[in-house]
Design a protein around this motif. Structure first.
Motif, mmCIF file in Angstrom:
data_model
loop_
_atom_site.group_PDB
_atom_site.id
_atom_site.type_symbol
_atom_site.label_atom_id
_atom_site.label_comp_id
_atom_site.label_asym_id
_atom_site.label_seq_id
_atom_site.Cartn_x
_atom_site.Cartn_y
_atom_site.Cartn_z
ATOM 1 N N THR A 196 -6.726 4.822 3.468
ATOM 2 C CA THR A 196 -5.523 4.652 4.271
ATOM 3 C C THR A 196 -4.947 6.011 4.641
ATOM 4 O O THR A 196 -5.183 7.001 3.953
ATOM 5 C CB THR A 196 -4.440 3.860 3.517
ATOM 6 O OG1 THR A 196 -4.067 4.582 2.351
ATOM 7 C CG2 THR A 196 -4.922 2.484 3.138
ATOM 8 N N VAL A 201 0.183 4.587 10.876
ATOM 9 C CA VAL A 201 -0.595 3.760 9.955
ATOM 10 C C VAL A 201 -2.051 3.734 10.409
ATOM 11 O O VAL A 201 -2.350 3.395 11.550
ATOM 12 C CB VAL A 201 -0.040 2.313 9.894
ATOM 13 C CG1 VAL A 201 -0.928 1.428 9.028
ATOM 14 C CG2 VAL A 201 1.387 2.297 9.382
ATOM 15 N N ILE A 249 0.855 -1.184 0.000
ATOM 16 C CA ILE A 249 0.000 0.000 0.000
ATOM 17 C C ILE A 249 0.891 1.234 0.000
ATOM 18 O O ILE A 249 1.954 1.233 0.601
ATOM 19 C CB ILE A 249 -0.993 -0.004 1.184
ATOM 20 C CG1 ILE A 249 -0.278 -0.166 2.533
ATOM 21 C CG2 ILE A 249 -2.011 -1.115 1.010
ATOM 22 C CD1 ILE A 249 -1.189 -0.113 3.732
ATOM 23 N N ILE A 269 -5.672 2.144 8.649
ATOM 24 C CA ILE A 269 -6.308 1.421 7.549
ATOM 25 C C ILE A 269 -7.786 1.322 7.880
ATOM 26 O O ILE A 269 -8.167 0.740 8.892
ATOM 27 C CB ILE A 269 -5.683 0.030 7.350
ATOM 28 C CG1 ILE A 269 -4.196 0.186 7.010
ATOM 29 C CG2 ILE A 269 -6.418 -0.738 6.273
ATOM 30 C CD1 ILE A 269 -3.441 -1.097 6.941
#
Length: 156
Positions: free
Chosen positions: A140, A97, A69, A99
């Motif tokens: 994301t 991060v 990604i 998601i």
């Protein structure tokens, strides 16, 4: 049905929650019945999601999707699952991060969030669910490339 929504923002995982519900100025001829309360992690209210154990579904085959990604790109995982099922996300990356609505925090290596077992090695939030007969679309928020493996057990 009445849905009352009030966001609560915290800086660390919540250990416990106490609720006090009160009704004021209710006419004598009326009744207030509280039949269900749902607390949900994440930014978006998605409504009731059935628990696979309660709906009588049975597990079938396992599905996996792997890929790299990149910052600013949406994840699309193709699925044709017959019933809704929770995801397992294995991510390996560096830096902050997020998601979907699940926030892993700042990573320096691997992390796991398991929606079926309700466990996670890092972070907090709502682990995404593969919905019935829909592909999975996840936004994301990452600062550098990361590797992601999604897994789920189809249900019928």
């Amino acid at each position: 049905m009445l849905r009352l929504q009030q966001p609560i923002y915290v800086e660390k995982p919540v250990a416990s929650i106490k609720l006090r519900i009160s009704a004021t100025d209710v006419p004598l001829s009326a009744a207030v019945l509280i039949t269900d309360i749902q607390l949900q992690a994440g930014e978006q209210p998605t409504g009731v999601v059935p628990n696979p154990a309660e709906t009588g579904t049975t597990p079938t085959r396992e599905q996996y999707r792997n890929g790299v990604i990149n910052p600013g790109l949406k994840i699309v995982a193709l699925s044709n699952a017959g019933k809704a099922t929770p995801l397992t996300m294995h991510v390996r990356g560096q830096g902050p991060v997020r998601i979907g609505s699940y926030r892993f925090g700042t990573l320096n290596g691997p992390a796991l969030a398991d929606g079926e077992r309700h466990t996670a090695s890092h972070g907090y939030g709502l682990v995404p669910i593969v919905t019935e007969r829909q592909d999975l679309n996840l936004d994301t928020d990452i600062t550098s490339r990361a590797h992601l493996r999604l897994g789920w057990t189809e249900r019928e």
